[in-house]
Design a protein around this motif. Sequence first.
Motif, PDB file in Angstrom:
ATOM      1  N   MET A   1       0.863  -1.182   0.000  1.00 14.14           N
ATOM      2  CA  MET A   1       0.000   0.000   0.000  1.00 14.14           C
ATOM      3  C   MET A   1       0.902   1.236   0.000  1.00 14.14           C
ATOM      4  SD  MET A   1      -3.128   1.306   0.173  1.00 14.14           S
ATOM      5  CE  MET A   1      -4.239   0.093   0.870  1.00 14.14           C
ATOM      6  N   PRO A   2       0.811   2.087  -1.020  1.00 14.35           N
ATOM      7  CA  PRO A   2       1.710   3.250  -1.069  1.00 14.35           C
ATOM      8  C   PRO A   2       1.382   4.248   0.036  1.00 14.35           C
ATOM      9  CG  PRO A   2       0.048   3.401  -2.798  1.00 14.35           C
ATOM     10  CD  PRO A   2      -0.122   2.052  -2.167  1.00 14.35           C
ATOM     11  N   VAL A   3       2.330   5.168   0.251  1.00 12.32           N
ATOM     12  CA  VAL A   3       2.091   6.265   1.195  1.00 12.32           C
ATOM     13  C   VAL A   3       1.054   7.192   0.565  1.00 12.32           C
ATOM     14  CG1 VAL A   3       3.125   8.250   2.330  1.00 12.32           C
ATOM     15  CG2 VAL A   3       4.404   6.103   2.143  1.00 12.32           C
ATOM     16  N   LEU A   4      -0.011   7.520   1.295  1.00 13.48           N
ATOM     17  CA  LEU A   4      -1.127   8.272   0.739  1.00 13.48           C
ATOM     18  C   LEU A   4      -1.106   9.727   1.216  1.00 13.48           C
ATOM     19  CD1 LEU A   4      -4.000   5.653   1.187  1.00 13.48           C
ATOM     20  CD2 LEU A   4      -2.563   6.044  -0.808  1.00 13.48           C
ATOM     21  N   GLY A   5      -1.360  10.634   0.296  1.00  9.68           N
ATOM     22  CA  GLY A   5      -1.551  12.043   0.637  1.00  9.68           C
ATOM     23  C   GLY A   5      -0.342  12.719   1.241  1.00  9.68           C
ATOM     24  N   TYR A   6       0.858  12.193   0.951  1.00  9.62           N
ATOM     25  CA  TYR A   6       2.064  12.776   1.560  1.00  9.62           C
ATOM     26  C   TYR A   6       2.609  13.859   0.628  1.00  9.62           C
ATOM     27  CZ  TYR A   6       6.754  13.193   3.527  1.00  9.62           C
ATOM     28  OH  TYR A   6       7.916  13.683   4.079  1.00  9.62           O
ATOM     29  N   ASP A   7       2.422  15.108   1.021  1.00 12.14           N
ATOM     30  CA  ASP A   7       2.848  16.254   0.217  1.00 12.14           C
ATOM     31  C   ASP A   7       3.480  17.269   1.168  1.00 12.14           C
ATOM     32  OD1 ASP A   7       3.235  18.267  -1.570  1.00 12.14           O
ATOM     33  OD2 ASP A   7       1.182  18.330  -2.327  1.00 12.14           O
ATOM     34  N   PRO A   8       4.810  17.229   1.353  1.00  8.09           N
ATOM     35  CA  PRO A   8       5.470  18.121   2.336  1.00  8.09           C
ATOM     36  C   PRO A   8       5.100  19.597   2.189  1.00  8.09           C
ATOM     37  CG  PRO A   8       7.013  16.462   1.568  1.00  8.09           C
ATOM     38  CD  PRO A   8       5.771  16.289   0.743  1.00  8.09           C
ATOM     39  N   PRO A   9       5.040  20.176   0.971  1.00 11.32           N
ATOM     40  CA  PRO A   9       4.656  21.598   0.910  1.00 11.32           C
ATOM     41  C   PRO A   9       3.284  21.876   1.514  1.00 11.32           C
ATOM     42  CG  PRO A   9       5.644  20.928  -1.171  1.00 11.32           C
ATOM     43  CD  PRO A   9       5.461  19.683  -0.364  1.00 11.32           C
ATOM     44  N   GLN A  10       2.317  20.964   1.319  1.00 13.40           N
ATOM     45  CA  GLN A  10       0.989  21.171   1.895  1.00 13.40           C
ATOM     46  C   GLN A  10       1.022  21.053   3.415  1.00 13.40           C
ATOM     47  OE1 GLN A  10      -1.512  22.308   0.436  1.00 13.40           O
ATOM     48  NE2 GLN A  10      -1.500  21.763  -1.727  1.00 13.40           N
ATOM     49  N   LEU A  11       1.816  20.120   3.926  1.00 15.25           N
ATOM     50  CA  LEU A  11       1.940  19.979   5.384  1.00 15.25           C
ATOM     51  C   LEU A  11       2.614  21.210   5.975  1.00 15.25           C
ATOM     52  CD1 LEU A  11       3.100  16.241   5.440  1.00 15.25           C
ATOM     53  CD2 LEU A  11       0.810  17.118   5.925  1.00 15.25           C
ATOM     54  N   TYR A  12       3.616  21.724   5.266  1.00 12.96           N
ATOM     55  CA  TYR A  12       4.315  22.936   5.705  1.00 12.96           C
ATOM     56  C   TYR A  12       3.355  24.131   5.697  1.00 12.96           C
ATOM     57  CZ  TYR A  12       7.711  26.801   5.476  1.00 12.96           C
ATOM     58  OH  TYR A  12       8.419  27.951   5.702  1.00 12.96           O
ATOM     59  N   LEU A  13       2.539  24.228   4.657  1.00 11.05           N
ATOM     60  CA  LEU A  13       1.542  25.314   4.578  1.00 11.05           C
ATOM     61  C   LEU A  13       0.587  25.260   5.761  1.00 11.05           C
ATOM     62  CD1 LEU A  13       0.377  25.626   0.849  1.00 11.05           C
ATOM     63  CD2 LEU A  13       1.240  27.454   2.285  1.00 11.05           C
ATOM     64  N   ALA A  14       0.144  24.046   6.101  1.00 12.71           N
ATOM     65  CA  ALA A  14      -0.785  23.910   7.227  1.00 12.71           C
ATOM     66  C   ALA A  14      -0.141  24.421   8.524  1.00 12.71           C
ATOM     67  CB  ALA A  14      -1.208  22.449   7.375  1.00 12.71           C
ATOM     68  N   GLN A  15       1.149  24.121   8.694  1.00 14.32           N
ATOM     69  CA  GLN A  15       1.848  24.600   9.894  1.00 14.32           C
ATOM     70  C   GLN A  15       1.983  26.131   9.872  1.00 14.32           C
ATOM     71  OE1 GLN A  15       5.549  22.415   9.802  1.00 14.32           O
ATOM     72  NE2 GLN A  15       4.764  20.853  11.216  1.00 14.32           N
ATOM     73  N   LEU A  16       2.299  26.681   8.699  1.00 14.89           N
ATOM     74  CA  LEU A  16       2.426  28.139   8.598  1.00 14.89           C
ATOM     75  C   LEU A  16       1.111  28.821   8.934  1.00 14.89           C
ATOM     76  CD1 LEU A  16       4.512  28.576   5.297  1.00 14.89           C
ATOM     77  CD2 LEU A  16       5.273  29.055   7.627  1.00 14.89           C
ATOM     78  N   ARG A  17       0.013  28.285   8.403  1.00 17.00           N
ATOM     79  CA  ARG A  17      -1.284  28.924   8.652  1.00 17.00           C
ATOM     80  C   ARG A  17      -1.679  28.808  10.117  1.00 17.00           C
ATOM     81  NH1 ARG A  17      -3.058  26.541   3.059  1.00 17.00           N
ATOM     82  NH2 ARG A  17      -2.766  28.382   1.756  1.00 17.00           N
ATOM     83  N   GLU A  18      -1.331  27.688  10.711  1.00 20.39           N
ATOM     84  CA  GLU A  18      -1.673  27.518  12.127  1.00 20.39           C
ATOM     85  C   GLU A  18      -0.865  28.485  12.996  1.00 20.39           C
ATOM     86  OE1 GLU A  18      -1.685  24.055  15.590  1.00 20.39           O
ATOM     87  OE2 GLU A  18      -0.996  23.593  13.558  1.00 20.39           O
ATOM     88  N   ALA A  19       0.416  28.642  12.661  1.00 23.32           N
ATOM     89  CA  ALA A  19       1.281  29.462  13.501  1.00 23.32           C
ATOM     90  C   ALA A  19       1.159  30.951  13.199  1.00 23.32           C
ATOM     91  CB  ALA A  19       2.738  29.019  13.337  1.00 23.32           C
ATOM     92  N   PHE A  20       0.978  31.303  11.917  1.00 21.63           N
ATOM     93  CA  PHE A  20       1.040  32.721  11.536  1.00 21.63           C
ATOM     94  C   PHE A  20      -0.192  33.184  10.750  1.00 21.63           C
ATOM     95  CE2 PHE A  20       5.419  31.012  11.549  1.00 21.63           C
ATOM     96  CZ  PHE A  20       5.937  31.749  12.602  1.00 21.63           C
ATOM     97  N   GLY A  21      -1.261  32.403  10.781  1.00 21.14           N
ATOM     98  CA  GLY A  21      -2.467  32.775  10.035  1.00 21.14           C
ATOM     99  C   GLY A  21      -3.070  34.081  10.484  1.00 21.14           C
ATOM    100  N   HIS A  22      -2.803  34.499  11.722  1.00 16.88           N
ATOM    101  CA  HIS A  22      -3.348  35.774  12.213  1.00 16.88           C
ATOM    102  C   HIS A  22      -2.553  36.961  11.695  1.00 16.88           C
ATOM    103  CE1 HIS A  22      -0.060  34.649  14.844  1.00 16.88           C
ATOM    104  NE2 HIS A  22      -0.045  35.869  15.377  1.00 16.88           N
ATOM    105  N   LEU A  23      -1.354  36.696  11.133  1.00 20.48           N
ATOM    106  CA  LEU A  23      -0.499  37.777  10.652  1.00 20.48           C
ATOM    107  C   LEU A  23      -0.433  37.865   9.130  1.00 20.48           C
ATOM    108  CD1 LEU A  23       2.580  37.278  13.038  1.00 20.48           C
ATOM    109  CD2 LEU A  23       0.869  39.108  13.151  1.00 20.48           C
ATOM    110  N   ALA A  24      -0.636  36.726   8.451  1.00 21.09           N
ATOM    111  CA  ALA A  24      -0.374  36.718   7.005  1.00 21.09           C
ATOM    112  C   ALA A  24      -1.271  35.704   6.302  1.00 21.09           C
ATOM    113  CB  ALA A  24       1.102  36.380   6.738  1.00 21.09           C
ATOM    114  N   LEU A  25      -1.350  35.884   4.982  1.00 21.52           N
ATOM    115  CA  LEU A  25      -2.032  34.927   4.097  1.00 21.52           C
ATOM    116  C   LEU A  25      -0.959  34.215   3.282  1.00 21.52           C
ATOM    117  CD1 LEU A  25      -4.895  37.231   2.783  1.00 21.52           C
ATOM    118  CD2 LEU A  25      -5.128  35.402   4.468  1.00 21.52           C
TER     119      LEU A  25
END
Length: 1146
Positions: A1047-1071
């Motif tokens: 079974m391959p690794v599913l939905g693994y996309d580092p840029p999307q995971l990184y984006l989610a972290q950025l939005r969680e940490a800095f979503g109140h400051l930036a888009l």
Amino acid sequence: MGPAPAGEQLPEATWKSKAMEPALESTGKERKKATSRKRAVPGSPVEGFLQPVKLSQEELYKEPTNEELNRLRETEILFHSSLLRLQVEELLKEVKLSEKKKDRIDAFLREVNQRVMRVPSISERELTDQAWLPAGVRVPLHQVPYTVKGCFCFMPPAQVTVVGSYLLGTCIRPDINVDLALTMPREILQDKDGLNQRYFRKRALYLAHLAHHLAQDPLFGSVRFSYTNGCHLKPSLLLRPHGKDERLVTIRLHPCPPPDFFRPCRLLPAKNNVRSAWYQGQSLAEDGSPEPPTPHYNTWILQDVALESHVQFLSTTLGSTQGLKDGVALLKVWLRQRELSKGLGGFSGFLVSMLVAFLVSTRKIHSTMSGYQVLRNVLQFLATTDLTVNGISLCLSSDPSLPALADFHQAFSVVFVDSSGRLNLCADVTASTYHQVQHEARLSMALLDSKADDAFQLLLMTPKPMIRAFDHILHLHPLSRLQAACHRLKLWPELQDNGGDYVSAALGPLTTLLEQGLGSRLHLLVHSRPPVLEWDISQDPPKHKDSGSLALGLLLRPEGLTSVLELGPEADQPEAAEFRQFWGSRSELRRFQDGAIREAVVWEAASMSQKRLIPHQVVTHLLALHADIPETCVHYVGGLLDSLIQGFKQTSSTGEEALAAAVRCYDDLSRLLWGLEGLPLTVSAVQGAHPVLRYTEVFPPTPVRPVSSFYKHLRERASLLPRPDKPCPAYVEPMTVVCHLEGSGQWPQDAEAVRRVRAAFQLRLAELLTQQHGLQCRATATHTDVLKDGFVFRIRVAYQREPQILREMRSPEGMISLRDTPASLRLERDTRQLPLLTSALHGLQQQHPAFSGVARLAKRWVRAQLLGEGFTDESLDLVAAALFLHPEPFTPPSSPQVGFIRFLFLLSTFDWKNNPLIVNLNNELTAEEQAEIRSGFLAARTQLPIMVIITPQDRKSSLWTQDGPSAQILQQLVVLAAEALPILEKQLMDPRDSGDIRTVFRPPLDLYDVLIRLSPRHIPRHRQAVDSPAASFCRGLLREPGPSSLMPVLGYDPPQLYLAQLREAFGHLALFFYDQHGGEVIGVLWKPTSFQPQPFKASSTKGRMVVSQGGELGTVPNVEAILEDFAVLGEGLVQAVEARSERWTV
């Protein structure tokens, strides 16, 4: 309000026959007596939403006046609705000339008249003796052959007459042209001037002498030559005022003979007036064959002769009837928006004026009709009358010497004879152009009959350029190749008739050839001639080869488009020889399954994208075979955008085959689910809920076989884990499938209990699929992932009553009430609405094969602009679906290219603030229900999202745009679409433009404050980028397809995971903005509000630093630290963080 800017206003033939001075004086007096009315100036669009007008009780219930009652009665009789009447009246105000401008034009005309009459005479000399011409003036005519008999002298015109639509009041803005007929004195002309272009040579010399003297007059800011209606034998002189009035008006001078100078019998369609011995420099054949007729040449002389009679006829027929004039003005707008009135062979405003006069004379139009009714009646006549088969005539005479309609049909493609019985008004109109007029008239009548609210907007306010209206475009360039085509097709008589205009001579035979070859693939073939040029009086007239390219538009039939076989007659039939002669070397004998042996042509096309381009193969083959036009001279525009949705190493396919393979695999899986044995409850429905299953996934999945060396094996969980020392493995997204189980009294009534029962079903489902069918499965509490034939499906078990259970609210008293909750709405969307939408769009793809390509190109473009996160897949799919379900004023697209262009047009022009986009899937909504939806939308506008998309299953809430886009993101996308559309259209319509077609897909990065650049090593979809890299990293997949137990690794996309972290940490400051398809850049926009100093609080110091202002402590964002955190959070993934602006400075 007003029509979109269009090309030049073509000359109308005559409307008002008066000598110039008395006519201008009388109209001036009438205008002074008339009450001056101020034209309403359209204001700037109101910001925000439309609001209802508030009236007092007294105003609301006031009795209507007699005038209002009469107006209501008129509206009921003459228009569909009050709204349509207001729209038509406003448009007419906008396109008509104001009284003030008319007065200025009249004054300029008087000055022109005086200057023309004062031009000095010159003595008589031979036509070939042109040494008297000043050095700064050239003859505006190609004099080939140069030698011609006759003498020329110049004398001021015997009379100057205003002709055209100006005096009648039917000329329309923005380009105001006034035509002046200059009647040449008889002394200039000789008896045989109708022969061998003598009349046209004298006419050109007359204009050259005028041009020389008028160019020296300071009254004129511009003195230039042009061709009358694009006819290169009939130049005209263009005069424009000097100074601030330069754009006010263009005066066009047309020399013409005295009305009774030429003998009419010499100018009939069957007569010859260009001798072969003179034109070709050779004598007649020895067999004594007659000279070929020159019907077009004769017509061009007759047009000049008939100027006054046409003016008188139109003046008498149309008179002072305002409704007829309004109808003519509306028809001109209609023609201009469709680019039907341009250049040689266009369906000009003069022709529709004469057509209105014809319908008045046959009592199909009455003088009391409104402009709208005139428009309807003319469109109805055009839609139902084929003038290429059954011509019409204004002539009431029974004179036997006049030619019959059959004689005109023999000489011309389209026949509309004037009141003299000798002149075909449609002589220059080709059959292709008239069929295009008919096609547009039919579409317009269907639109008007639908009584749609936006019919006026679509009919008269929406431009329809060729690139937007036709599926494929081909350009023939350079035009000089058509000269060889004329020789190959043996078109000497046509060349002689057209005065050497090889484009006009070859156009009819070429379009007939292509129509025959394209056959059932083709619905309509049209042509667009190069625009009519102007040139300076000191220059030679432009040659045919210098006027650009000839564009042909193909409107295709989707049902016959993708056939690879042209089936011919049986081998022993007499038609077989014709078939072989037509197709040349491509024709071959083939035996078919029924035993028949037939001639056939088979085209090379393996994929759907190649099949869509079979017309390209047909066109290039036939043009090379029959017209000596090589493939290098045919610039075919049909699949230039295909490369943007082609996968890696799939240069011959745009993914339709991969999508079909995935759908077939899904169908097999659904049959397995239906047939499972051992489930406590039977499966009641299996529904797809993923873009792949509705053919709209931008890059469709391919069967995957992971390379084990790229992963660590977690044996206790039978799973793979990406190795940190290897590049990021390929991105694999599971396809969601909703599996509904039957209802049963055993289902619990508690939400948590239902979730636990569903989890048990997920586990049982995985167990049974593995036991009974040997499929690799992985079960979780919410879904079961199944690997089948290299595709991964995510099966979600659903219980139909669960959303209702989640809505149940129990009060302290034990009462149960139903109320929507976020969880219930989300569950209903995922398990009911999404599968229904997927099914409906799957059906749309079966009806319109181009839907997949259009939706995928649209999503590719939106995501390439880094705005994909703001729009759901479903919302963009529905916008693409609207282009097929509501294509008005076009037809549904048959190619992804034209569909994408219309997507940009819809996106940039639709009024998202004040209108819902209604997508009537399966045609379930009636007109009354749509009207009700619109009224409900206005009432609830403030509670709805900024972008509202309505479907039959979602009539109020706009489910698919609830979470986005925001008003700012939608506005940005609208702006980008408005900028991209003209760039893309220009690239596609200019065969000499070698610009990169990907330009409009590249995002504007200068908008962003910070750019975060990512390492391609960790971007799994790197090869999907707009500018696909020449080389990238191996992504851990085996090339050879085959079964895999991993079974391959599913939905693994580092840029999307990184984006989610950025939005969680800095979503109140930036888009944060990113292109999920291989983007190497994340764009960051600071939120302006976050940079305003905040009072110091120990609990809110995240990402902020303390500053002292006015003795008080406050906090502002610590930008340097935040940028450093961007890099720290993305260590290994982030290559660089670039700060591009100083907007955060406090």
